[in-house]
Design an enzyme around this catalytic site. Structure first.
Site, PDB file in Angstrom:
ATOM      1  N   HIS A   1     -58.645 -80.521  44.271  1.00 30.82           N
ATOM      2  CA  HIS A   1     -57.774 -81.712  44.230  1.00 30.82           C
ATOM      3  C   HIS A   1     -56.325 -81.235  44.253  1.00 30.82           C
ATOM      4  O   HIS A   1     -55.915 -80.488  43.363  1.00 30.82           O
ATOM      5  CB  HIS A   1     -58.004 -82.514  42.952  1.00 30.82           C
TER       6      HIS A   1
ATOM      7  N   HIS B   1     -63.963 -77.125  46.701  1.00 30.05           N
ATOM      8  CA  HIS B   1     -63.739 -78.380  45.952  1.00 30.05           C
ATOM      9  C   HIS B   1     -62.378 -78.317  45.254  1.00 30.05           C
ATOM     10  O   HIS B   1     -62.251 -77.746  44.167  1.00 30.05           O
ATOM     11  CB  HIS B   1     -64.853 -78.597  44.930  1.00 30.05           C
TER      12      HIS B   1
ATOM     13  N   HIS C   1     -69.967 -79.731  41.593  1.00 27.92           N
ATOM     14  CA  HIS C   1     -69.756 -79.346  40.192  1.00 27.92           C
ATOM     15  C   HIS C   1     -70.955 -79.640  39.287  1.00 27.92           C
ATOM     16  O   HIS C   1     -70.872 -80.442  38.368  1.00 27.92           O
ATOM     17  CB  HIS C   1     -68.487 -79.980  39.615  1.00 27.92           C
TER      18      HIS C   1
ATOM     19  N   HIS D   1     -70.442 -86.703  43.955  1.00 31.56           N
ATOM     20  CA  HIS D   1     -70.180 -86.650  42.520  1.00 31.56           C
ATOM     21  C   HIS D   1     -71.430 -87.256  41.892  1.00 31.56           C
ATOM     22  O   HIS D   1     -71.608 -88.475  41.903  1.00 31.56           O
ATOM     23  CB  HIS D   1     -68.916 -87.444  42.175  1.00 31.56           C
TER      24      HIS D   1
HETATM   25  C1  NCD Z   1     -61.416 -84.982  39.141  1.00 37.50           C
HETATM   26  C2  NCD Z   1     -60.005 -85.518  39.363  1.00 37.50           C
HETATM   27  O1  NCD Z   1     -59.226 -85.564  38.407  1.00 37.50           O
HETATM   28  O2  NCD Z   1     -59.686 -85.881  40.510  1.00 37.50           O
HETATM   29  N1  NCD Z   1     -61.675 -84.973  37.723  1.00 37.50           N
HETATM   30  C3  NCD Z   1     -62.607 -84.262  37.081  1.00 37.50           C
HETATM   31  O3  NCD Z   1     -62.742 -84.424  35.881  1.00 37.50           O
HETATM   32  N2  NCD Z   1     -63.369 -83.388  37.695  1.00 37.50           N
HETATM   33  C4  NCD Z   1     -62.378 -85.806  39.915  1.00 37.50           C
HETATM   34  C5  NCD Z   1     -63.768 -85.284  39.934  1.00 37.50           C
HETATM   35  O4  NCD Z   1     -64.073 -84.322  40.644  1.00 37.50           O
HETATM   36  O5  NCD Z   1     -64.610 -85.841  39.223  1.00 37.50           O
HETATM   37 ZN    ZN Z   2     -63.454 -82.934  41.770  1.00 34.55          ZN
END
Ligand code: NCD
Ligand code: ZN
Length: 350
Positions: free
Chosen positions: A19, A17, A178, A140
């Site tokens: 980003h 996971h 998560h 999510h």
């Molecule tokens: C994540 C993001 O910023 O892309 N933010 C977070 O708080 N985890 C998106 C997500 O996984 O919810």
């Molecule tokens: Zn995320």
């Protein structure tokens, strides 16, 4: 006296996971994931989300271009589900390995989820198709009803949305991403891990909501789903320490520019890539469970995704590691990582 472990070699982990964002930020953050992980499952919630094969191929090549060739790192891509997603797109994408999974963001639940799903009924055909072809659905898991208390949204999601979804699609492979609560741990444990598993982040293992308000508001501990209470934190720590194969590594590293984190409305997300693996090791050690480090980091994820386990290994040593304080992005912007400037107990052997 328990044996003191000072060095540990494990199969190189994957992060399920991640980003990475795009452009300047992508170029700055990618190396951290590449250093510690062999593969990473890349989240599709860009400003312009990755909703089809064409966008995914383009984004993947940008990631590879941004990567330092020193690391043989493999990005695995996901498709962002909208009410307009076509089952055929997923079928082609999954069969050609353009997509490994598809991501369900409830509408407006987190960063860049404005085109997420308002109602599961909009994507019934897509889910039928995914169940048929064995394509994992990543969720999510938070209800979006503003009347539901923010601390209850994950538990309510299980009750109101996930359980009915699983009853309707019993053979759909699902990852609840998560997870943050005791209820989630208990719910996941009851399932067949081939069909339902969960990722757990370092920040939810190391912190609870008290820390988010320690001495004032701590924007760098703000993420979604929001940190929960101590009982929940303990349940997550016990879940990984039990060696249960339902749980695997997904750091949810989520970089945001400092100016957006400390804005009047601060963004949710914690950039933990520079230290995520070292944080996990530390927690496993604290839980006296280092024997399960490898299954959590390197085996349970590939088993769920029906992928080979990595061949390479990495060695972690018990020596202090200071997390970098910031990363410069362009002339005037910075990104501040999780635990910036703090010391961790483990480092990676070069
Ligand atoms: C994540 C993001 O910023 O892309 N933010 C977070 O708080 N985890 C998106 C997500 O996984 O919810
Ligand atoms: Zn995320």
């Amino acid at each position: 006296m328990p044996e003191i472990i000072r060095k540990i070699t494990i199969i190189k982990p994957d992060d399920w996971h991640v980003h990475l964002r795009d452009n300047e930020i992508l170029k700055k953050v990618i190396h951290y994931t590449g250093k510690f992980y062999n593969r990473a499952l890349i989240m599709p919630n860009l400003d312009s989300p990755i909703t089809n094969c064409f966008k995914s191929i383009h984004y993947r090549s940008k990631i590879l271009n941004a990567m330092n060739l020193k690391y043989k790192f493999q990005p695995l891509m996901t498709c962002y589900l909208t009410r307009f997603t076509m089952p055929e797109e997923l079928k082609i994408g999954f069969s050609k390995k353009i997509f490994i999974a598809a991501k369900l963001y409830p509408n407006d639940s987190t960063t860049n989820s404005k085109t997420g799903i308002k109602d599961i009924s909009y994507i019934i055909r897509v889910l039928e198709c995914m169940e048929q072809i064995g394509m994992p659905l990543l969720i999510h898991g938070e209800e979006i009803d503003q009347n539901i208390d923010i601390y209850d949204r994950e538990a309510k999601f299980i009750e109101n949305t996930l359980e009915p979804l699983r009853n309707k699609f019993p053979k759909l492979k699902i990852v609840l991403e998560h997870i943050t609560t005791k209820e989630s741990v208990e719910y996941i444990k009851k399932s067949d891990p081939y069909y339902l598993s969960a990722t757990i982040t370092p920040h939810h293992l190391m912190h609870n909501r008290n820390d988010m308000f320690f001495g004032g508001i701590q924007p760098y501990l703000y993420c979604l789903p929001v940190l929960k209470n101590k009982t929940d934190q303990i349940a997550l720590r016990e879940a990984i320490a039990s060696g249960d194969r339902h749980f695997f590594l997904g750091s949810d590293t989520a970089p945001h520019l400092h100016k957006n984190k400390i804005n009047i409305v601060g963004r949710a997300g914690i950039f933990n890539a520079p230290s995520s693996l070292l944080c996990y090791v530390q927690v496993f050690e604290e839980m006296n469970a280092l024997k399960y480090l490898q299954s959590f980091c390197s085996e349970n994820g590939p088993k769920f995704y029906n992928m080979p386990i990595n061949k390479k290994t990495i060695t972690l040593v018990k020596s202090s590691y200071r997390v970098i304080k910031k990363i410069n992005v362009g002339k005037n912007n910075i990104i501040v990582p999780f635990l910036a400037g703090k010391n961790l107990n483990w480092s990676i052997e070069d």
